[in-house]
Structure formats: C-alpha cells, structure tokens
Design a protein around this motif. Structure first.
Motif, PDB file in Angstrom:
ATOM      1  N   LYS A  28       0.819  -1.214   0.000  1.00  0.00           N
ATOM      2  CA  LYS A  28       0.000   0.000   0.000  1.00  0.00           C
ATOM      3  C   LYS A  28       0.857   1.271   0.000  1.00  0.00           C
ATOM      4  O   LYS A  28       0.379   2.332  -0.357  1.00  0.00           O
ATOM      5  N   ALA A  29       2.104   1.143   0.437  1.00  0.00           N
ATOM      6  CA  ALA A  29       2.978   2.312   0.555  1.00  0.00           C
ATOM      7  C   ALA A  29       3.361   2.817  -0.833  1.00  0.00           C
ATOM      8  O   ALA A  29       4.013   2.111  -1.594  1.00  0.00           O
ATOM      9  N   THR A  30       2.931   4.008  -1.153  1.00  0.00           N
ATOM     10  CA  THR A  30       3.280   4.596  -2.445  1.00  0.00           C
ATOM     11  C   THR A  30       4.005   5.912  -2.219  1.00  0.00           C
ATOM     12  O   THR A  30       3.634   6.695  -1.340  1.00  0.00           O
ATOM     13  N   PRO A  31       5.033   6.161  -3.020  1.00  0.00           N
ATOM     14  CA  PRO A  31       5.782   7.413  -2.846  1.00  0.00           C
ATOM     15  C   PRO A  31       4.947   8.621  -3.268  1.00  0.00           C
ATOM     16  O   PRO A  31       4.104   8.524  -4.153  1.00  0.00           O
ATOM     17  N   TRP A  32       5.201   9.737  -2.610  1.00  0.00           N
ATOM     18  CA  TRP A  32       4.520  10.979  -2.965  1.00  0.00           C
ATOM     19  C   TRP A  32       5.077  11.496  -4.282  1.00  0.00           C
ATOM     20  O   TRP A  32       6.237  11.284  -4.618  1.00  0.00           O
ATOM     21  N   ASP A  33       4.250  12.222  -5.006  1.00  0.00           N
ATOM     22  CA  ASP A  33       4.684  12.863  -6.240  1.00  0.00           C
ATOM     23  C   ASP A  33       5.368  14.180  -5.874  1.00  0.00           C
ATOM     24  O   ASP A  33       4.727  15.080  -5.347  1.00  0.00           O
ATOM     25  N   VAL A  34       6.653  14.269  -6.124  1.00  0.00           N
ATOM     26  CA  VAL A  34       7.384  15.497  -5.814  1.00  0.00           C
ATOM     27  C   VAL A  34       7.847  16.195  -7.098  1.00  0.00           C
ATOM     28  O   VAL A  34       8.697  17.082  -7.050  1.00  0.00           O
ATOM     29  N   SER A  35       7.271  15.793  -8.236  1.00  0.00           N
ATOM     30  CA  SER A  35       7.641  16.465  -9.480  1.00  0.00           C
ATOM     31  C   SER A  35       7.240  17.935  -9.365  1.00  0.00           C
ATOM     32  O   SER A  35       6.182  18.275  -8.836  1.00  0.00           O
ATOM     33  N   GLY A  36       8.098  18.786  -9.813  1.00  0.00           N
ATOM     34  CA  GLY A  36       7.840  20.221  -9.728  1.00  0.00           C
ATOM     35  C   GLY A  36       8.309  20.853  -8.428  1.00  0.00           C
ATOM     36  O   GLY A  36       8.251  22.066  -8.269  1.00  0.00           O
ATOM     37  N   ILE A  37       8.776  20.052  -7.480  1.00  0.00           N
ATOM     38  CA  ILE A  37       9.294  20.591  -6.220  1.00  0.00           C
ATOM     39  C   ILE A  37      10.815  20.561  -6.289  1.00  0.00           C
ATOM     40  O   ILE A  37      11.416  19.517  -6.524  1.00  0.00           O
ATOM     41  N   THR A  38      11.436  21.705  -6.108  1.00  0.00           N
ATOM     42  CA  THR A  38      12.896  21.784  -6.130  1.00  0.00           C
ATOM     43  C   THR A  38      13.438  21.319  -4.786  1.00  0.00           C
ATOM     44  O   THR A  38      13.053  21.846  -3.739  1.00  0.00           O
ATOM     45  N   PRO A  39      14.322  20.321  -4.815  1.00  0.00           N
ATOM     46  CA  PRO A  39      14.874  19.843  -3.542  1.00  0.00           C
ATOM     47  C   PRO A  39      15.843  20.852  -2.931  1.00  0.00           C
ATOM     48  O   PRO A  39      16.482  21.634  -3.644  1.00  0.00           O
ATOM     49  N   ILE A  40      15.924  20.827  -1.623  1.00  0.00           N
ATOM     50  CA  ILE A  40      16.870  21.658  -0.880  1.00  0.00           C
ATOM     51  C   ILE A  40      17.990  20.744  -0.423  1.00  0.00           C
ATOM     52  O   ILE A  40      17.740  19.703   0.189  1.00  0.00           O
ATOM     53  N   THR A  41      19.231  21.114  -0.745  1.00  0.00           N
ATOM     54  CA  THR A  41      20.386  20.338  -0.286  1.00  0.00           C
ATOM     55  C   THR A  41      20.823  20.893   1.057  1.00  0.00           C
ATOM     56  O   THR A  41      21.038  22.091   1.202  1.00  0.00           O
ATOM     57  N   VAL A  42      20.922  20.004   2.049  1.00  0.00           N
ATOM     58  CA  VAL A  42      21.252  20.409   3.414  1.00  0.00           C
ATOM     59  C   VAL A  42      22.531  19.709   3.847  1.00  0.00           C
ATOM     60  O   VAL A  42      22.676  18.502   3.674  1.00  0.00           O
ATOM     61  N   SER A  43      23.465  20.490   4.400  1.00  0.00           N
ATOM     62  CA  SER A  43      24.672  19.901   4.986  1.00  0.00           C
ATOM     63  C   SER A  43      24.323  19.371   6.363  1.00  0.00           C
ATOM     64  O   SER A  43      23.728  20.078   7.179  1.00  0.00           O
ATOM     65  N   SER A  44      24.705  18.133   6.616  1.00  0.00           N
ATOM     66  CA  SER A  44      24.365  17.500   7.885  1.00  0.00           C
ATOM     67  C   SER A  44      25.084  18.154   9.053  1.00  0.00           C
ATOM     68  O   SER A  44      26.265  18.475   8.970  1.00  0.00           O
TER      69      SER A  44
END
Length: 158
Positions: A28-44
C-alpha cells in the motif's frame, strides 16, 4: 438456497478476479509525487561532510520541535528504486524524542527537527546517514551502502 448459490458464485468471481486479495502494508505504501518541487540540499549537522535532500511537499503550520519534545509521525521508507521497505500504514504512528539519538537512523534524527507539525516532507539520505554498510537493514531490503528515501508527515509534537 438460490440466494446462497448467488452469493457463493459472486464470492468465487471475486477471488478469481483478485479483488479479495489483501494487500500488505508495504504494498500500500506509495511514494509521494514530488515532481515540480525543487529539492533543498542540506549539509548534515550530525554527520560532517554529508549532505541530504529535502523536498517540502507541505510545510505544515505548527511549530518546530524543541530539544526533548516527542515527535510522532507517519512514514514510508523506500530504496532508491522506490521499493517500499518500511511503512506505518496499518500501524500506529512512530514517536521519538528529539535530540536523543533514539531514531533508527541518524538522518531521521536530524530531519525531524527541521519539520513543522503537520508538515509533509521527503528526505533522501546518503548511506552514511541511513543504514551505512549494514547488510541486515530490514531483512536485506536495503542493500549495504544504499541511499534511502523517507516520505514523512509529522503528526504531532508534545
């Protein structure tokens, strides 16, 4: 008797068509649609030299967690090819105490602190912030040295 035969026939048809097969929670687990969302790169902050990605699906309206807060969430975990290996579907939400290193992976520890209550975020963690080179993660579902993806909704902070 006629009624019984009709019900039995419908039951046989339902089984034959597969409509009565029960899906597992992982199915049942389906990934969310993140198309069109710009990812943010974060330094740990917890793993120097490491970076991870955040996709803000929905920011949320509540506050950020403080040290010592309990954070409860619903989540699905996926391998890089979006094969589900973890889910809270059909289960109670998961709760962890902030800044206590109580989460299963270091990436979640850091990421949950960046979420507002009600927020929905996707996190993409490199191996060093996930399960590293362990070969037992989720009974082998996560290969050693693999990045992992978590879709998380922070449901409550208390």
């Amino acid at each position: 008797m006629k009624y019984f035969k009709v019900v039995a026939a419908l039951f046989v048809l339902a089984i034959a068509s597969g409509s009565c097969t029960k899906q597992t929670a992982l199915e049942k687990a389906t990934p969310w649609d993140v198309s069109g969302i710009t990812p943010i790169t974060v330094s740990s902050e917890l793993v120097p030299g490491s970076e991870y990605l955040i996709y803000v699906v929905s920011e949320g309206t509540g506050r950020l967690p403080f040290h010592g807060d309990y954070m409860c969430f619903q989540a699905n975990g996926f391998t890089a090819d979006f094969t589900a290996f973890y889910t809270t579907i059909d289960a109670s939400e998961q709760c962890y105490q902030a800044d206590t290193r109580s989460t299963p992976i270091i990436g979640l520890e850091e990421a949950l602190m960046k979420m507002k209550k009600g927020g929905k975020y996707r996190f993409v963690f490199p191996p060093e912030m996930a399960y590293g080179n362990e070969n037992y993660a989720y009974n082998g579902a996560v290969a050693p040295g693999s990045k992992v993806i978590y879709d998380i909704e922070l449901t409550s902070i208390y």
